[in-house]
Design a protein around this motif. Sequence first.
Motif, PDB file in Angstrom:
ATOM      1  N   GLY A  43       0.819  -1.204   0.000  1.00  0.00           N
ATOM      2  CA  GLY A  43       0.000   0.000   0.000  1.00  0.00           C
ATOM      3  C   GLY A  43       0.855   1.257   0.000  1.00  0.00           C
ATOM      4  O   GLY A  43       0.560   2.224  -0.717  1.00  0.00           O
ATOM      5  N   GLU A  44       1.924   1.245   0.813  1.00  0.00           N
ATOM      6  CA  GLU A  44       2.814   2.416   0.862  1.00  0.00           C
ATOM      7  C   GLU A  44       3.477   2.666  -0.485  1.00  0.00           C
ATOM      8  O   GLU A  44       3.753   3.813  -0.853  1.00  0.00           O
ATOM      9  N   LEU A  45       3.715   1.583  -1.231  1.00  0.00           N
ATOM     10  CA  LEU A  45       4.367   1.709  -2.536  1.00  0.00           C
ATOM     11  C   LEU A  45       3.350   1.904  -3.664  1.00  0.00           C
ATOM     12  O   LEU A  45       3.736   2.023  -4.834  1.00  0.00           O
ATOM     13  N   GLY A  46       2.062   1.888  -3.308  1.00  0.00           N
ATOM     14  CA  GLY A  46       1.021   2.086  -4.321  1.00  0.00           C
ATOM     15  C   GLY A  46       0.852   0.904  -5.254  1.00  0.00           C
ATOM     16  O   GLY A  46       0.483   1.079  -6.416  1.00  0.00           O
ATOM     17  N   LEU A  47       1.118  -0.297  -4.736  1.00  0.00           N
ATOM     18  CA  LEU A  47       1.062  -1.493  -5.575  1.00  0.00           C
ATOM     19  C   LEU A  47      -0.187  -2.317  -5.292  1.00  0.00           C
ATOM     20  O   LEU A  47      -0.645  -2.407  -4.153  1.00  0.00           O
ATOM     21  N   ALA A  48      -0.720  -2.941  -6.326  1.00  0.00           N
ATOM     22  CA  ALA A  48      -1.842  -3.865  -6.168  1.00  0.00           C
ATOM     23  C   ALA A  48      -1.323  -5.219  -5.683  1.00  0.00           C
ATOM     24  O   ALA A  48      -0.178  -5.589  -5.946  1.00  0.00           O
ATOM     25  N   VAL A  49      -2.188  -5.949  -4.959  1.00  0.00           N
ATOM     26  CA  VAL A  49      -1.825  -7.259  -4.409  1.00  0.00           C
ATOM     27  C   VAL A  49      -2.826  -8.299  -4.896  1.00  0.00           C
ATOM     28  O   VAL A  49      -4.038  -8.095  -4.801  1.00  0.00           O
ATOM     29  N   VAL A  50      -2.313  -9.415  -5.407  1.00  0.00           N
ATOM     30  CA  VAL A  50      -3.166 -10.513  -5.862  1.00  0.00           C
ATOM     31  C   VAL A  50      -2.892 -11.731  -4.983  1.00  0.00           C
ATOM     32  O   VAL A  50      -1.834 -12.351  -5.089  1.00  0.00           O
ATOM     33  N   PRO A  51      -3.818 -12.087  -4.084  1.00  0.00           N
ATOM     34  CA  PRO A  51      -3.633 -13.301  -3.281  1.00  0.00           C
ATOM     35  C   PRO A  51      -3.706 -14.540  -4.170  1.00  0.00           C
ATOM     36  O   PRO A  51      -4.472 -14.576  -5.139  1.00  0.00           O
ATOM     37  N   ARG A  52      -2.923 -15.552  -3.813  1.00  0.00           N
ATOM     38  CA  ARG A  52      -2.869 -16.770  -4.638  1.00  0.00           C
ATOM     39  C   ARG A  52      -2.744 -17.993  -3.740  1.00  0.00           C
ATOM     40  O   ARG A  52      -1.939 -17.998  -2.802  1.00  0.00           O
ATOM     41  N   GLY A  53      -3.539 -19.009  -4.021  1.00  0.00           N
ATOM     42  CA  GLY A  53      -3.413 -20.282  -3.316  1.00  0.00           C
ATOM     43  C   GLY A  53      -2.474 -21.184  -4.085  1.00  0.00           C
ATOM     44  O   GLY A  53      -1.288 -20.933  -4.190  1.00  0.00           O
ATOM     45  N   SER A  54      -3.034 -22.236  -4.684  1.00  0.00           N
ATOM     46  CA  SER A  54      -2.199 -23.154  -5.471  1.00  0.00           C
ATOM     47  C   SER A  54      -2.143 -22.768  -6.943  1.00  0.00           C
ATOM     48  O   SER A  54      -1.428 -23.414  -7.724  1.00  0.00           O
ATOM     49  N   GLY A  55      -2.944 -21.798  -7.344  1.00  0.00           N
ATOM     50  CA  GLY A  55      -2.928 -21.381  -8.743  1.00  0.00           C
ATOM     51  C   GLY A  55      -3.666 -22.333  -9.668  1.00  0.00           C
ATOM     52  O   GLY A  55      -3.406 -22.358 -10.865  1.00  0.00           O
ATOM     53  N   THR A  56      -4.606 -23.118  -9.114  1.00  0.00           N
ATOM     54  CA  THR A  56      -5.349 -24.068  -9.943  1.00  0.00           C
ATOM     55  C   THR A  56      -6.670 -23.492 -10.436  1.00  0.00           C
ATOM     56  O   THR A  56      -7.425 -24.199 -11.113  1.00  0.00           O
ATOM     57  N   GLY A  57      -6.967 -22.256 -10.086  1.00  0.00           N
ATOM     58  CA  GLY A  57      -8.235 -21.635 -10.474  1.00  0.00           C
ATOM     59  C   GLY A  57      -8.412 -21.609 -11.978  1.00  0.00           C
ATOM     60  O   GLY A  57      -7.448 -21.571 -12.750  1.00  0.00           O
ATOM     61  N   LEU A  58      -9.667 -21.611 -12.411  1.00  0.00           N
ATOM     62  CA  LEU A  58      -9.974 -21.754 -13.834  1.00  0.00           C
ATOM     63  C   LEU A  58     -10.667 -20.542 -14.433  1.00  0.00           C
ATOM     64  O   LEU A  58     -11.225 -20.621 -15.524  1.00  0.00           O
TER      65      LEU A  58
END
Length: 476
Positions: free
Chosen positions: A58-73
Amino acid sequence: MSTLRDPFERLLDPARVIDHALERRLYSRDGSIAQGDCGLVVLPETTAEVAACVRLAGELGLAVVPRGSGTGLCGGAVPLEGAIVLSVARMGAILEIDPEVPCARVQPGVLNLDLTTAVRHLGLHYAPDPSSQQACSIGGNVATNAGGPHCLASGVTAQHVLGMEIVLADGEVLRLGGTAPDPPGYDLRGFVVGGEGTLGVVTEVTVRLTRDPAQVRTMLLDFPTVRAAGEAVGGIIGGGVIPAAMEMMDQRMTIAVEAFVHADLPVDAAAMLLVEVDGTPAEVAAHVAVVEEVGARTGARRVRVARDEAERALFWKARKSAFGAVARVAPNYYLHDCVVPRTRLIEVLERIEAIAAEFDLVIMNVFHAGDGNLHPLIAFDRRDAEQVERVHAAGTAIIEACVAVGGVLSGEHGIGLEKRDFMPLTFSAVDLDAQARARDAFDPEGRMNPAKVLPLGSRCGELVLDAGSLPPGTWL
């Protein structure tokens, strides 16, 4: 020279901050066909580390994408425009098992099947069982409100989450729900489950465990036509039986799976049903009788009851290997998971067959027939640009066909990038605005997994303009 990784290395072991181009490319995709742009990958191990990383982003103004195992479709974990991928893969501890409730408190990186394996000796299991359960994580299941074959009777993930811990975009840590029958305050679990990482990072989950049934019977019915199989689905449920699972596979998919699993599947049948019933011995006997009667009445050529646990496991291996078996037909596949009313199932399947012919594509079907959750897989080669265009056009036609009969966009995979722009098909502008306002309450700056789920312009008064579309001097 300072790099993006430097400030994060002050929070985490350098080995858990990844910025190599090849690895960022790997994290720029998930199980869908969407391709993103990953700026950095961080691998926290504790809630405190997650909060610190999110706060720094947030301080750097960056977006964050949470990720589990990356098997989502559905492209839900695909980062865009150099976003940071925050992987919870190293948060894989089962923190507590309470066989009395029964429930388990786990970190989000615990694999779905590992949880059931860990409690099997107690006569318990975790009911949601996506086909990817050997690889998918509980955190990812929560993000997409995942289901699976055995959710027909047991319900999807939302029905099995008792409580959770979530880190918001500003680093605040919230606890929602719990094992008490009626936790105080608003019950926000149902909002966060299925939030696809747009509300925060789930760092701990308390899930309900289910007691194993006294008896199980698994049957395989094969039919000369898809219509007959569809009629059997309605007949079984109309006969008063809600099976633990009821899955359908068409001939193309059956042939591909049999070549891999060698389960003596009926490759000459137009469609087959895998039906599992459970309960007391008396209940199971009664339900098996109903399935056999409906099968005979609707034209099943054979009702094969699994002889033992080994054959039952082989049947399920065939079902859960289906997506991987598509590789025998083409190097890539594209699928949707629309849900249609069970009474319109046959009509939609026939429409999908027509769409395949119209766009000159191979479409294979394997899906949760009991609740009308379709999984039409379009087999294709992404190196063929013209074919890719036809694939996307066919995908759009399938979605429109499902929605036209009263269906919805997703049963268990989520919306992500893939179905985001179809949301107006099922939600009004007022509905979308309400969802956007609720999202803003958790993440007012829109830094958590931006551009997912809700289409651009969801908020009333939100403008989406092409660069240069307004004349010089225009004032807003």
